[in-house]
Design a protein around this motif. Sequence first.
Motif, PDB file in Angstrom:
ATOM      1  N   ALA A 178       0.823  -1.204   0.000  1.00 26.18           N
ATOM      2  CA  ALA A 178       0.000   0.000   0.000  1.00 26.18           C
ATOM      3  C   ALA A 178       0.864   1.264   0.000  1.00 26.18           C
ATOM      4  O   ALA A 178       0.543   2.249  -0.688  1.00 26.18           O
ATOM      5  N   THR A 179       1.967   1.243   0.754  1.00 20.39           N
ATOM      6  CA  THR A 179       2.836   2.414   0.793  1.00 20.39           C
ATOM      7  C   THR A 179       3.534   2.610  -0.541  1.00 20.39           C
ATOM      8  O   THR A 179       3.720   3.752  -0.999  1.00 20.39           O
ATOM      9  N   MET A 180       3.914   1.529  -1.210  1.00 19.53           N
ATOM     10  CA  MET A 180       4.489   1.641  -2.549  1.00 19.53           C
ATOM     11  C   MET A 180       3.476   2.252  -3.517  1.00 19.53           C
ATOM     12  O   MET A 180       3.837   3.081  -4.369  1.00 19.53           O
ATOM     13  N   MET A 181       2.212   1.856  -3.383  1.00 22.86           N
ATOM     14  CA  MET A 181       1.164   2.445  -4.220  1.00 22.86           C
ATOM     15  C   MET A 181       1.018   3.940  -3.929  1.00 22.86           C
ATOM     16  O   MET A 181       0.820   4.750  -4.836  1.00 22.86           O
ATOM     17  N   PHE A 182       1.120   4.293  -2.649  1.00 21.20           N
ATOM     18  CA  PHE A 182       1.042   5.700  -2.257  1.00 21.20           C
ATOM     19  C   PHE A 182       2.220   6.478  -2.848  1.00 21.20           C
ATOM     20  O   PHE A 182       2.053   7.597  -3.355  1.00 21.20           O
ATOM     21  N   GLU A 183       3.419   5.906  -2.767  1.00 23.42           N
ATOM     22  CA  GLU A 183       4.598   6.557  -3.342  1.00 23.42           C
ATOM     23  C   GLU A 183       4.406   6.830  -4.828  1.00 23.42           C
ATOM     24  O   GLU A 183       4.723   7.921  -5.324  1.00 23.42           O
ATOM     25  N   LYS A 184       3.868   5.834  -5.517  1.00 24.38           N
ATOM     26  CA  LYS A 184       3.661   5.980  -6.957  1.00 24.38           C
ATOM     27  C   LYS A 184       2.601   7.041  -7.253  1.00 24.38           C
ATOM     28  O   LYS A 184       2.780   7.895  -8.133  1.00 24.38           O
ATOM     29  N   ALA A 185       1.497   7.000  -6.513  1.00 24.73           N
ATOM     30  CA  ALA A 185       0.400   7.945  -6.746  1.00 24.73           C
ATOM     31  C   ALA A 185       0.803   9.374  -6.401  1.00 24.73           C
ATOM     32  O   ALA A 185       0.395  10.324  -7.077  1.00 24.73           O
ATOM     33  N   ALA A 186       1.613   9.537  -5.334  1.00 22.17           N
ATOM     34  CA  ALA A 186       2.005  10.874  -4.883  1.00 22.17           C
ATOM     35  C   ALA A 186       3.279  11.373  -5.545  1.00 22.17           C
ATOM     36  O   ALA A 186       3.624  12.556  -5.424  1.00 22.17           O
ATOM     37  N   GLY A 187       3.985  10.473  -6.236  1.00 22.27           N
ATOM     38  CA  GLY A 187       5.244  10.854  -6.866  1.00 22.27           C
ATOM     39  C   GLY A 187       6.333  11.147  -5.851  1.00 22.27           C
ATOM     40  O   GLY A 187       7.105  12.098  -5.998  1.00 22.27           O
ATOM     41  N   VAL A 188       6.422  10.294  -4.812  1.00 24.62           N
ATOM     42  CA  VAL A 188       7.397  10.518  -3.742  1.00 24.62           C
ATOM     43  C   VAL A 188       8.204   9.246  -3.491  1.00 24.62           C
ATOM     44  O   VAL A 188       7.854   8.161  -3.970  1.00 24.62           O
ATOM     45  N   LYS A 189       9.274   9.400  -2.721  1.00 19.49           N
ATOM     46  CA  LYS A 189      10.087   8.264  -2.308  1.00 19.49           C
ATOM     47  C   LYS A 189      10.292   8.331  -0.803  1.00 19.49           C
ATOM     48  O   LYS A 189      10.788   9.330  -0.267  1.00 19.49           O
ATOM     49  N   MET A 190       9.893   7.252  -0.106  1.00 26.58           N
ATOM     50  CA  MET A 190      10.038   7.196   1.345  1.00 26.58           C
ATOM     51  C   MET A 190      10.976   6.051   1.723  1.00 26.58           C
ATOM     52  O   MET A 190      11.329   5.223   0.887  1.00 26.58           O
ATOM     53  N   ASN A 191      11.374   6.000   2.975  1.00 23.43           N
ATOM     54  CA  ASN A 191      12.370   5.039   3.457  1.00 23.43           C
ATOM     55  C   ASN A 191      11.689   3.895   4.199  1.00 23.43           C
ATOM     56  O   ASN A 191      11.135   4.088   5.288  1.00 23.43           O
TER      57      ASN A 191
END
Length: 334
Positions: A178-191
């Motif tokens: 789900a967090t990977m999907m969020f990263e893709k949708a928001a255009g961000v990279k988290m740790n």
Amino acid sequence: MQQYATPRRKILGALPALFLAGAALVGMAPTAARAAYPERPINMIVAYAPGGGTDIIARVLAKYMEKYLGNNAAIVVQNKPGAGGAIGFGAVAAAAPDGYTIGFINTPNVLTVPIERKATFTWESFDLLGNVVDDPGNFSVHADSPYKTLGELAAYAKANPGAVSYGTTGIGSDDHLATMMFEKAAGVKMNHIPFKGAAEVHKAIASKQIVVAAMNIGEALQYAKGGTPLRNLGQMSVARTNLAPGLPTFKEQGFDIVMASLRGVAAPKGLPPAVREALVKALEKTVQDKEFQAQAASYFAPLRYLPPAQYAAELQNGDATFRALWKEMPWSDK
């Protein structure tokens, strides 16, 4: 010598009665064997650390299953955390199919682990006894955090790539995907920081070791009730759940993400039919028990009972979905 001999006619006459008596005893033997189950304690394996949502519901469930199995049944919960649940799932799959080892299997991990790497099991390695819980995903932050919406979190993560750390219950878990999907949708990279279970994620967010706890909404509400200062940012359900009617969904906030964790009970493949039937019935009666339902609600565990056939269909569909997702967006950390 003749006074000690039994007349041949009497022997022949007694044979039918003896035959019927023997047949009756033979016919009773399987019934007696079935009635004896369980003759020793049953191990229930939880693939995550103590204190998480699966562990808590397992310990509640075990007491009611004991009652409905009868015969002074005893179920012992054993935690075998690690490798995103693979250690515990593998232990269930590898056990003797004699009815004395059962365990919780969690989606998507039980489906995603064999997709991303070599594993000792697939979802078809189990005799499914029934699904118990369906808990939507959620993002939580510490109450001291400045982020109050997913939009605010996304804006900070975009301006500061890699600065936002997030904890999950492991690679390929519902939280991770789900967090990977969020990263893709928001255009961000988290740790990403994977843990061995929700209890460890909880400790990390409570002590501010991570910025975001990707955990199921039921678990987050339970920890908040226990005194942990959390703020939930959004639930990953199609619509707002009864658990958190005031919490917006991800979709309401502009991120079309739906993700949840099924938590069901399974056993090694190949159970004796009578034993399998006993376990399936005990689980079904447990989930229908009003006292169990009340206890589950007190722990914010959203129940969704699925009998074995429906549970199998759900897992089969999920397997196809995650195999397609793997081709589009492999989730294994490099």
